[in-house]
Design a protein around this motif. Structure first.
Motif, PDB file in Angstrom:
ATOM      1  N   VAL A  47      62.310 -60.753 -21.374  1.00 39.36           N
ATOM      2  CA  VAL A  47      62.854 -59.518 -20.826  1.00 39.36           C
ATOM      3  C   VAL A  47      64.368 -59.687 -20.725  1.00 39.36           C
ATOM      4  O   VAL A  47      64.850 -60.553 -19.979  1.00 39.36           O
ATOM      5  N   SER A  48      65.100 -58.911 -21.467  1.00 38.13           N
ATOM      6  CA  SER A  48      66.556 -59.037 -21.529  1.00 38.13           C
ATOM      7  C   SER A  48      67.227 -58.765 -20.193  1.00 38.13           C
ATOM      8  O   SER A  48      66.741 -57.968 -19.391  1.00 38.13           O
ATOM      9  N   GLY A  49      68.350 -59.419 -19.996  1.00 42.28           N
ATOM     10  CA  GLY A  49      69.174 -59.153 -18.821  1.00 42.28           C
ATOM     11  C   GLY A  49      68.627 -59.768 -17.556  1.00 42.28           C
ATOM     12  O   GLY A  49      68.007 -60.826 -17.570  1.00 42.28           O
ATOM     13  N   SER A  50      68.860 -59.079 -16.462  1.00 44.64           N
ATOM     14  CA  SER A  50      68.478 -59.568 -15.139  1.00 44.64           C
ATOM     15  C   SER A  50      67.637 -58.517 -14.424  1.00 44.64           C
ATOM     16  O   SER A  50      68.174 -57.638 -13.748  1.00 44.64           O
ATOM     17  N   PRO A  51      66.304 -58.586 -14.576  1.00 47.02           N
ATOM     18  CA  PRO A  51      65.453 -57.573 -13.945  1.00 47.02           C
ATOM     19  C   PRO A  51      65.420 -57.662 -12.420  1.00 47.02           C
ATOM     20  O   PRO A  51      65.009 -56.725 -11.769  1.00 47.02           O
ATOM     21  N   GLY A  52      65.837 -58.785 -11.842  1.00 51.20           N
ATOM     22  CA  GLY A  52      65.935 -58.898 -10.392  1.00 51.20           C
ATOM     23  C   GLY A  52      64.726 -59.471  -9.691  1.00 51.20           C
ATOM     24  O   GLY A  52      64.841 -60.366  -8.877  1.00 51.20           O
ATOM     25  N   ASP A  53      63.539 -58.936  -9.993  1.00 53.26           N
ATOM     26  CA  ASP A  53      62.334 -59.452  -9.334  1.00 53.26           C
ATOM     27  C   ASP A  53      61.189 -59.558 -10.337  1.00 53.26           C
ATOM     28  O   ASP A  53      61.247 -59.000 -11.434  1.00 53.26           O
ATOM     29  N   ALA A  54      60.143 -60.287  -9.935  1.00 51.14           N
ATOM     30  CA  ALA A  54      59.027 -60.576 -10.844  1.00 51.14           C
ATOM     31  C   ALA A  54      58.282 -59.319 -11.276  1.00 51.14           C
ATOM     32  O   ALA A  54      57.892 -59.192 -12.434  1.00 51.14           O
ATOM     33  N   VAL A 126      59.659 -61.514  -5.268  1.00 54.83           N
ATOM     34  CA  VAL A 126      59.914 -62.786  -5.953  1.00 54.83           C
ATOM     35  C   VAL A 126      61.132 -62.612  -6.840  1.00 54.83           C
ATOM     36  O   VAL A 126      61.088 -61.913  -7.849  1.00 54.83           O
ATOM     37  N   ARG A 127      62.209 -63.232  -6.464  1.00 58.37           N
ATOM     38  CA  ARG A 127      63.473 -63.110  -7.191  1.00 58.37           C
ATOM     39  C   ARG A 127      63.413 -63.893  -8.502  1.00 58.37           C
ATOM     40  O   ARG A 127      62.915 -65.011  -8.544  1.00 58.37           O
ATOM     41  N   VAL A 134      58.797 -66.767 -15.050  1.00 57.15           N
ATOM     42  CA  VAL A 134      57.867 -66.357 -14.011  1.00 57.15           C
ATOM     43  C   VAL A 134      56.505 -66.163 -14.657  1.00 57.15           C
ATOM     44  O   VAL A 134      56.400 -65.701 -15.790  1.00 57.15           O
ATOM     45  N   GLY A 135      55.458 -66.561 -13.932  1.00 59.63           N
ATOM     46  CA  GLY A 135      54.107 -66.453 -14.467  1.00 59.63           C
ATOM     47  C   GLY A 135      53.216 -65.568 -13.624  1.00 59.63           C
ATOM     48  O   GLY A 135      53.445 -65.408 -12.425  1.00 59.63           O
TER      49      GLY A 135
END
Length: 161
Positions: A47-54, A126-127, A134-135
């Motif tokens: 997932v590109s960039g910074s989605p912030g949370d799981a 979940v940051r 992240v799983g």
């Protein structure tokens, strides 16, 4: 061969590219790698960039995700109910006591291994940050592969967010 046949074959050979996610682990800090443990194996997306949370990372992964509309565990009204249509038969209106759910897994250090997220507020709490992993896995068991089998970059360590 008709022009339509040629165009259709090009669509099959060169499917549309989703600019937000792609199959496979991210390289470097280009985004967050999402791994989903399924019965038949592990689905991996970048997932590109910074989605912030799981939860946001999972929603942007390109996988079919359905969020629940009930209270969810720990009061999370947008809990992850289904991924890729599983589990079948859940009405997604809230968890029943003792029922399994999609658990979030983080990567810990020393050794690099899966760790339960430890949050009481669901996957939205979940940051995650670029370069991270992240799983998700339904039930109580962790993902069937080690983090190093998902992100195969030599020397990879989870970033501090």
């Amino acid at each position: 061969m008709s022009i339509l046949t040629v165009l259709l074959s090009l669509v099959v050979l060169f499917p549309a590219v989703d600019p937000v996610s792609r199959t496979g682990a991210c390289e470097g800090a280009e985004g967050v790698t999402v791994a989903v443990g399924m019965e038949a194996g592990v689905l991996v997306r970048c997932v590109s960039g910074s989605p912030g949370d799981a939860r946001t990372a999972l929603e942007r992964s390109g996988l079919a995700v359905r969020l629940g509309s009930g209270s969810g565990p720990y009061g999370d009204s947008r809990y992850v109910c289904r991924i890729e249509g599983l589990p079948v038969g859940d009405p997604c209106i809230g968890h029943r006591d003792g029922a399994s759910f999609w658990k979030v897994w983080r990567v810990g250090l020393d050794p690099v291994a899966w760790r339960e997220s430890g949050t009481q507020d669901g996957p939205g709490a979940v940051r995650v940050c670029p370069g991270g992993l992240v799983g998700f896995r339904f039930g109580t068991s962790q993902l069937p592969v080690a983090p190093g089998q998902v992100v195969t970059t030599p020397g990879w360590l989870p970033p501090r967010c």
